[in-house]
Design a protein around this motif. Structure first.
Motif, PDB file in Angstrom:
ATOM      1  N   GLY A 145      -6.591   6.069   2.638  1.00 53.36           N
ATOM      2  CA  GLY A 145      -7.414   5.962   1.441  1.00 53.36           C
ATOM      3  C   GLY A 145      -7.085   6.957   0.357  1.00 53.36           C
ATOM      4  N   GLN A 146      -6.042   7.774   0.540  1.00 50.88           N
ATOM      5  CA  GLN A 146      -5.682   8.791  -0.440  1.00 50.88           C
ATOM      6  C   GLN A 146      -4.590   8.260  -1.373  1.00 50.88           C
ATOM      7  OE1 GLN A 146      -7.201  11.926  -0.590  1.00 50.88           O
ATOM      8  NE2 GLN A 146      -8.568  11.013   0.937  1.00 50.88           N
ATOM      9  N   GLU A 147      -4.761   8.514  -2.669  1.00 55.11           N
ATOM     10  CA  GLU A 147      -3.711   8.153  -3.616  1.00 55.11           C
ATOM     11  C   GLU A 147      -2.664   9.261  -3.637  1.00 55.11           C
ATOM     12  OE1 GLU A 147      -3.552   6.124  -7.963  1.00 55.11           O
ATOM     13  OE2 GLU A 147      -4.540   8.066  -7.893  1.00 55.11           O
ATOM     14  N   ARG A 148      -1.418   8.889  -3.429  1.00 56.47           N
ATOM     15  CA  ARG A 148      -0.335   9.866  -3.333  1.00 56.47           C
ATOM     16  C   ARG A 148       0.588   9.748  -4.543  1.00 56.47           C
ATOM     17  NH1 ARG A 148      -1.979  12.860   1.193  1.00 56.47           N
ATOM     18  NH2 ARG A 148      -2.812  11.410   2.753  1.00 56.47           N
ATOM     19  N   ALA A 149       0.930  10.906  -5.115  1.00 59.61           N
ATOM     20  CA  ALA A 149       1.930  10.954  -6.188  1.00 59.61           C
ATOM     21  C   ALA A 149       3.304  11.089  -5.543  1.00 59.61           C
ATOM     22  CB  ALA A 149       1.645  12.119  -7.121  1.00 59.61           C
TER      23      ALA A 149
END
Length: 804
Positions: A299-303
């Motif tokens: 559920g984490q947005e990763r750059a």
């Protein structure tokens, strides 16, 4: 790495070896077993039962009365408080006289007037590690499959009759991160044949694979994908769920559990995508684009950065290769078609990706250490077979493989000399024994008269050199066969340099004066050094272990302040600490030359000094520290002067630079209140010496003077000078003026005054001068003449006037 004894026993005959004995054999061969843990932690007389009827307890709202069939026509009435107790469920039943983990014994008990003849059990009550079970299996009673035979012991059906080995593998033994690798290893250690299949044939499939694959990065030399459709069953069978639990992997759902099961079995990580979420039916393996973002399965947005490998389709990224899948291609209850991935990725790239995103997974651990190329296709086939058997799926076409033809899996060929091996090990190992060691490992051997050619299979990527083969012989022949020998070599004490002698001298002196030596990290961060604002630029580490330790330090104060802050936070009232360490200075970075390494003595006094019967506790002040600096300089035979300094991190007016012959060798001063607050040390005093400048000035000569036979005379002078005149300047001028006469023994400033009676913009300095001759007592006239000479010099140089 955890390993199941029962799983290993499926492929190898271990009937004559207990788990403890097997652990000893593994440890003796170099695979250290840290623990041997039975999964049954004390479960006795717990059977499989079926709830036939449930009715509410007449005297308690939260209790239920259950009629339970425990086999053999026996029905028990059991009171239960579990929220999920319902008719028709098959659950573990602890009979009267049963024992549970923690020494719990079950007896017939009465609950609000109703007798309970046993207990219905949850997973936690059976001692099962619930963190590895799905949420539905840890809330209330543990629900068992309906086809289990009633009345039988629950332990074998829950696979609690297993034992788990906790292996501490060295980084080079990535082959043992799987049951396959451990089976091969045990087969060699025990000299027994194994039953692990060399390959797995893929299931028959007609038609064409609907997925296309494009490789657009050299960091993925092999990619295979298999499409399956029609998932009829979603529940993971109990045996697989419990086997994953034994290996320390959490059960999620059938598709994910199958990929994890095969990874543990073959050592090859797999991933499953929702095939209908792949745009244009095309998988693209490429480097991430600058500024690209991906929401991962957690559920984490990763750059993402261009150094990372992604699995994508023509429109978007759908997963981080070898690390974690994307949320946009996740397997859900509505998924009807899946795409199974099996691939080889560059280990270094996977490791960097995990470190950059603070991610860690079982798949990543295996990819970064290296996977066996021979397992890529076999693991994909094995997972496909399991999904066909357990989920009712069927493959759509054969796997899509890119490149279409697998590279020839060439074994590593190493020249091996039995004679060189015996010399290296220091023991005569029979050549037939060496041959047997290689044969048991599955290595091919072509024996020659003096040299052998040994072919090492691809699963043992750690064996590359003859020395690696020597190690294999030593391990399997047995380290206990190699005699212990004492090394007898001439040892000479190293010559100690003058600087090391001086460092020891400084350390001894400071400890004698009540300071405690500390050792701190030479690594820090720009944020920690910001209050000090040291010169130059920070030198960053290429691969820092943490954000707090990512640059080389330029100053010792942040390191010492960290120690002081820790002590003050743990109820230490105060103290004095010092460190002899390095500071690293660079005018710019990157640069061609390495940063300058400056040897520094840093000292910090913080908090309060202890009281005594004659003095109350009080904060350390500037003069406490100056006294230590003076004593240290005297111990080194150095005469120094104190000049006004202007360091921003020190308190204005309570700091000084320490100079010898016009060269600054150190600094002393109270911390600026803002800096003290930033470091959370309050009022503290800091001093440092540049040892590279100080030590060349030190003298090891000891000068002895006879005790003066004639008395000294003291004269106290109070002079008024401008505020900007340093007291040290007057001391230096007095010594210069009387240097040829040889009568001035000591000069000391003992008072500074401004206020009533002193003109504005000026100050009064009270200075004591001691006069003495060696050969006779000085006359008053001689002393008066010397005093007059000093006053004239002060007036000429500084405009000093005697205070009336």
């Amino acid at each position: 790495m955890r390993a199941s004894y029962k799983w290993l026993a499926e492929y190898l005959d271990l009937a004559d070896l207990s788990p403890a004995e097997l652990a000893d054999r593994l440890t003796s061969a170099g695979l250290a077993v840290d623990a041997v843990e039975p999964l049954n932690r004390g479960v006795e007389r717990v059977v499989i039962g079926k709830i036939l009827e449930v009715r509410p307890h007449p005297q308690a709202d939260r209790l239920k009365i259950c009629q339970v069939d425990v086999g053999g026509g026996e029905r028990l009435e059991i009171v239960c408080g579990a929220p999920n107790a319902a008719a028709g469920l098959v659950v573990p039943v602890a009979l009267p006289g049963a024992r549970l983990p923690g020494g719990v014994e079950i007896r017939i008990a009465e609950f609000r007037g109703v007798s309970s003849h046993g207990m219905l059990c949850s997973a936690d009550e059976l001692g099962i590690e619930t963190r590895y079970l799905p949420k539905r299996d840890v809330e209330g009673l543990l629900i068992l499959p309906e086809d289990l035979p009633l009345g039988e012991d629950v332990v074998p059906h829950l696979h609690l009759d297993d034992v788990v080995f906790d292996l501490d593998l060295t980084p080079n033994r990535s082959d043992c991160l799987s049951i396959r690798g451990l089976v091969h290893e045990l087969s060699a250690i025990l000299r027994r044949p194994h039953r692990f299949p060399a390959s797995v044939p893929g299931p028959r499939a007609s038609g064409e694979c609907p997925i296309q694959v494009r490789l657009e990065t050299p960091r993925c030399p092999r990619y295979e994908a298999q499409v399956l459709e029609g998932i009829a069953v979603r529940e993971t069978p109990l045996w697989m769920k419990m086997r994953l639990l034994a290996m320390g992997v959490r059960s999620i759902d059938l598709v994910v559990d199958v990929t994890n099961y095969v990874m543990l079995e073959w050592g090859q990580p797999l991933h499953a995508f929702d095939a209908d979420a792949i745009a244009q039916g095309t998988i693209v393996v490429r480097q991430a684009r600058e500024g690209e973002r991906l929401v991962t399965l957690d559920g984490q947005e990763r750059a993402l950065t261009p150094d990372m490998i992604v699995i994508a389709d023509p429109e978007k990224a759908i997963g981080l290769a070898g690390v974690m899948g994307g949320e946009n291609s996740e397997i859900t209850p509505s998924t009807r078609r899946i795409a199974l991935e099996s691939a080889r990725f560059d280990g270094a790239s996977i490791r960097r990706t995990g470190q950059a995103l603070s991610l860690r997974s079982e798949a990543q651990q295996r990819f970064e250490k290296g996977v066996d190329p021979a397992a890529v296709s076999n693991a994909l086939h094995r997972a496909t077979v399991l999904l066909v058997q357990l989920a009712g799926s069927h493959p759509v076409g054969p796997p899509r493989r890119v490149p279409a033809e697998a590279d020839a899996l060439k074994p590593t060929v190493i020249s091996f000399s039995p004679q060189a091996c015996a010399r290296f090990l220091g023991v005569d190992v029979p050549e037939d024994e060496m041959y047997a060691c290689f044969e048991s490992l599955g290595f091919g051997v072509a024996r020659g008269e003096d040299e052998w050619r040994v072919e090492v299979p691809t699963r043992r990527s750690d064996v590359q050199l003859p020395a690696d083969l020597y190690e294999e012989v030593a391990r399997l022949y047995g380290y206990h066969h190699i005699p212990a020998t004492s090394m007898r070599l001439p040892v000479e004490a190293p010559e100690s340099s003058d600087d090391l002698k001086l460092v020891r001298k400084v350390r001894r002196a400071l400890v004698d004066w009540g300071l405690c030596e500390v050792r701190t990290y030479a690594l820090t961060s720009p944020e920690a050094e910001a209050p000090v604002a040291p010169s130059g630029v920070a030198v960053p580490l290429l691969r820092p272990m943490s954000d707090d330790r990512r640059t080389l330090r330029r100053h010792l104060l942040p390191s010492l302040a960290e120690v002081a802050r820790y002590n003050l936070a743990h109820q230490v009232s105060g103290g004095a600490i010092f460190e002899v360490g390095k500071a690293f200075l660079a005018a710019s970075w990157p640069q061609d030359a390495l940063p300058e390494e400056r040897a520094v003595l840093g000292m910090l006094w913080f908090g309060e000094r202890e009281g005594n019967p004659f003095e109350r506790p009080r904060p350390f002040d500037f003069y406490d520290v100056k006294g230590v600096c003076d004593a240290l300089l005297a111990r080194l035979g150095i005469q120094a002067a104190y000049r006004v300094s202007h360091h921003a991190y020190l308190h204005p007016g309570r700091q000084a630079s320490i100079e010898v012959g016009g060269v600054m060798v150190g600094t002393v001063g109270e911390l600026h209140p803002d800096v003290g607050d930033r470091y959370e040390v309050g009022r503290a005093v800091y001093a440092e010496f540049d040892l590279g400048r100080l030590f060349p000035l030190a003298s090891s000569e000891v000068r002895v003077q006879s005790i003066p036979r004639h008395p000294a005379s003291r004269r106290d002078l109070a002079v008024v000078v401008p505020l900007g005149v340093e007291s040290q300047a007057l001391v230096d001028e007095a010594r210069r003026t009387l240097s040829e006469r040889g009568v001035l023994r000591m000069v000391r400033v003992f008072d500074v005054y401004t206020g009533v009676g002193v003109p504005e913009g000026q100050k009064s300095l009270a200075i004591a001068l001691w006069f003495q001759r060696d050969e006779r007592t000085m006359t008053d006239a001689e002393i008066d003449d010397a005093v007059e000479a000093v006053l004239r010099a002060w007036e000429a140089a500084f405009g000093a006037k005697l205070r009336s």
